[in-house]
Design an enzyme around this catalytic site. Structure first.
Site, PDB file in Angstrom:
ATOM      1  N   GLU A  75      -6.701  -4.685  -9.140  1.00 26.16           N
ATOM      2  CA  GLU A  75      -6.718  -5.690 -10.220  1.00 26.16           C
ATOM      3  C   GLU A  75      -8.085  -5.813 -10.889  1.00 26.16           C
ATOM      4  OE1 GLU A  75      -4.966  -9.315  -8.662  1.00 26.16           O
ATOM      5  OE2 GLU A  75      -2.968  -8.559  -9.098  1.00 26.16           O
ATOM      6  N   GLU A 107       2.810  -4.400  -6.708  1.00 25.80           N
ATOM      7  CA  GLU A 107       2.877  -5.769  -6.204  1.00 25.80           C
ATOM      8  C   GLU A 107       3.862  -6.537  -7.053  1.00 25.80           C
ATOM      9  OE1 GLU A 107      -0.706  -8.123  -5.807  1.00 25.80           O
ATOM     10  OE2 GLU A 107      -1.886  -6.385  -5.194  1.00 25.80           O
TER      11      GLU A 107
END
Ligand code: BG6
Length: 461
Positions: free
Chosen positions: A173, A356
Site C-alpha cells: 500500500e 486483500e
C-alpha cells in the site's frame, strides 16, 4: 475462471507472527506501536516502553503455529497464501552486512511447508515494518541510504528463495502515505519520523519508487520468471451528485489513488502531479538517472487491496446513502470492487491481483464453539460475484483473490484482535489474553465450498 486462478488469503508478518525478539530478530516500527481501539488512536513510541501492550510482539504466534494453520488453509482448498518477510528477521537493524541465517531459515521452512500443501507463496517484501533503527538513523526512506538497504534486503531474499517464490510484491500500500491527515501512515509506510514537511514526504515516496524499481530490475536478473508487482490500496471515488463541479472534484480526488500506480506501471511521473507540486510549492526535481530507473523498473502486475469506496463532496458531505457501513465505519460496497477492477485494467492493461479484501467485524463464539459469521459470508460472496462479473462480462484479467486475514490477526489501524477478518477464529482478546486456539467459523466451510466449486467448474471447461 481460469484453472490457474489463485484462491487464498493474505497475512502480514507483524500482524500474525509474534516472536518479535526470537532468533536474532530486531525491533521494527510495528513493534513500538501500542494497542488502540476504534475510538483511540494507536500511539507510536520511540522505543519499547515498560507496561505498554504492543500487539505485534506475540500477535497470533504464527511463527510457531504456521504448520497447523497451513493445514487449515489447505483444508479450505487454498492455492495461494500471501505472507510478508519481516525485514528485521533478516537484517535486525537494516544495515548489517551479513543476513541473519536463523531468520532466513524460518522463511525456508514456511515456503517449503506451503509448497508441501500445494499452496503458492505470494511474498510481500515490506509490509509496514521497517527496522526501527533505520527510522532513527536516517529518517526512513527520506534518506537514499535506506534505498540501498532495501535493495540489499530484497536481493538477499530473491537469491535465497528464487526457486520457492514466483510472485513478489515490493512495498505494501505504497500510496497510503499520501493520506496526509493521518501521520501514522507516513511513519509506517516510509519510516519518516515526525515530518510535517511536504517536501520530505514526497522525497520519501520518490525514494520508495526508486527502491521498488531497482528491486524489479534486480529481481528479473536473479530469476527472469519472477513476477514482481507493486501494491496499492484502491478506493473508487464517487461524486456526491451529478453536478459537473462535483464530478470534477471526484475525478481530481482519484489522483491520490492513481499517482503511485502511474509511476510504477508506466515508469514516469504523470503531469497532474507536477501541477500539484507547483500549487503546493513542493520543490522537487527528478534526476536523469532516476528517470531511467523508473522506466526500466516497471512492474509485471498490479496487486491491490480493496475494502471500500469513498464519496467526495465540495461541501464535505461524504456519506453515501446507497451503501451500508461495517462496525468500524468502512463503507461496504461490492460493486466498488468491479469498478476498481475495470478502472485499473482499462488504465494499465496489466494483470490485476486482489491481494486483500475482507470484512473486519465483531464475532461471537457460541457455547458450542461455533461462530455464525453470516455477515462475512455475505460480504465476501457479493465481492466475489462482482469480481466474477468483471472477469466474465468486462474482460478484466485477474490473477487471483486473496481474502485479508483468513485467520484472525491483529488489526493494523487499531491493534485490536476483536476486529476480526478470519475464516478461522483465534481465541485471543485485545490484550493478547486467551487460549490462542483456532476454531472454524461458518465462513470457513462456505469458502471451502466456493473454492472447490470454482476448481470443479474451471477443470470442466
Ligand atoms: C490494509 C493493510 O491497509 O488493510 C493491512 O495492508 C491491514 O495490513 C488491512 O490489516 C485491514 O486494516 P485493519 O486496520 O482493519 O487491520
Amino acid at each position: 475462471m481460469k484453472n490457474d486462478f489463485l484462491w487464498g488469503g493474505a497475512l502480514a508478518a507483524h500482524q500474525c507472527e509474534g516472536a518479535w525478539n526470537l532468533n536474532g530478530k530486531g525491533i521494527s516500527i510495528a513493534d513500538v506501536i501500542a494497542v488502540g481501539s476504534k475510538d483511540k488512536d494507536r500511539t507510536i513510541d520511540k522505543d519499547i516502553l515498560p507496561n505498554k501492550y504492543y500487539p505485534s510482539h506475540n500477535a497470533i504466534d504464527f511463527y510457531h503455529t504456521y504448520k497447523e494453520d497451513i493445514k487449515l488453509f489447505k483444508e479450505m482448498g487454498f492455492t495461494a497464501l500471501r505472507v510478508s518477510i519481516a525485514w528485521t528477521r533478516i537484517f535486525p537493524n537494516g544495515d548489517e552486512i551479513v543476513p541473519n541465517e536463523l531468520g532466513l531459515r524460518f522463511y525456508d521452512d514456511l515456503f517449503n511447508e506451503l509448497h508441501l500443501n500445494g499452496i503458492e507463496p505470494i511474498v510481500t517484501i515490506m509490509h509496514n515494518d521497517m527496522p526501527l533503527s533505520l527510522t532513527k538513523k536516517y529518517n526512513g526512506f527520506s534518506n537514499r541510504k535506506v534505498v540501498d538497504e532495501f535493495v540489499k534486503f530484497s536481493k538477499t531474499v530473491f537469491q535465497r528463495y528464487k526457486d520457492q517464490v514466483t510472485y513478489w510484491i515490493t512495498i505494501n500500500e505504497i500510496n497510503n502515505m499520501l493520506i496526509f491527515d493521518y501521520p501514522q501512515l507516513q511513519y509506517v509506510s516510509a519510516g519518516i519520523n515526525d515530518s510535517k514537511d511536504i517536501n520530505v514526504i514526497y522525497e520519501a515516496l520518490h525514494n520508495q519508487f526508486i527502491a521498488s524499481a531497482l528491486v524489479v530490475i534486480e529481481g528479473h536478473k536473479i530469476n527472469p520468471n519472477f513476477k514482481i508487482g507493486c501494491m496499492s490500496s484502491f478506493e473508487p471515488r464517487y461524486a456526491s451528485n451529478c453536478d459537473p463541479n462535483e464530478v470534477m472534484n471526484a475525478l481530481k480526488s482519484y489522483e491520490d489513488q492513481y499517482f503511485c500506480l502511474d509511476v510504477m506501471c508506466r515508469g514516469s511521473y504523470p503531469n497532474y502531479i507536477f501541477k500539484k507540486f507547483e500549487k503546493e510549492a513542493v520543490k522537487f526535481n527528478i534526476s536523469l538517472e532516476d528517470k531511467e530507473i523508473l522506466k526500466k523498473g516497471t512492474v509485471d502486475y498490479i496487486a491491490f487491496s480493496y475494502y471500500k469506496s469513498k464519496t467526495c463532496s465540495l461541501s464535505n458531505q461524504t456519506s453515501n446513502p446507497f451503501i451500508n457501513r461495517s462496525d468500524w465505519g468502512w463503507y461496504i460496497d461490492p460493486i466498488g470492487l468491479r469498478i476498481a477492477l475495470n478502472s485499473l485494467y482499462n488504465r494499465y492493461q496489466l494483470p490485476l491481483f486482489i491481494v486483500e479484501c475482507g470484512l473486519g467485524a465483531v464475532d461471537q463464539k457460541e457455547a458450542d464453539n461455533k461462530i455464525h459469521d453470516l455477515y462475512r459470508i455475505d460480504y465476501l460472496q457479493q465481492h466475489i460475484d462482482n469480481m466474477q462479473l468483471a472477469i466474465t462480462e468486462d474482460g478484466v484479467d485477474v490473477i487471483g483473490f486473496l481474502s485479508w486475514g483468513p485467520i484472525d490477526l491483529v488489526s493494523a489501524s487499531t491493534g485490536e484482535m476483536k476486529k476480526r477478518y478470519g475464516f478461522i477464529y483465534v481465541d485471543l482478546d485485545d490484550m493478547g489474553l486467551g487460549s490462542n486456539q483456532r476454531y472454524r467459523k461458518d465462513s470457513f466451510y462456505w469458502y471451502q465450498s466456493l473454492i472447490s466449486e470454482s476448481k470443479r467448474d474451471s477443470n470442466g471447461k
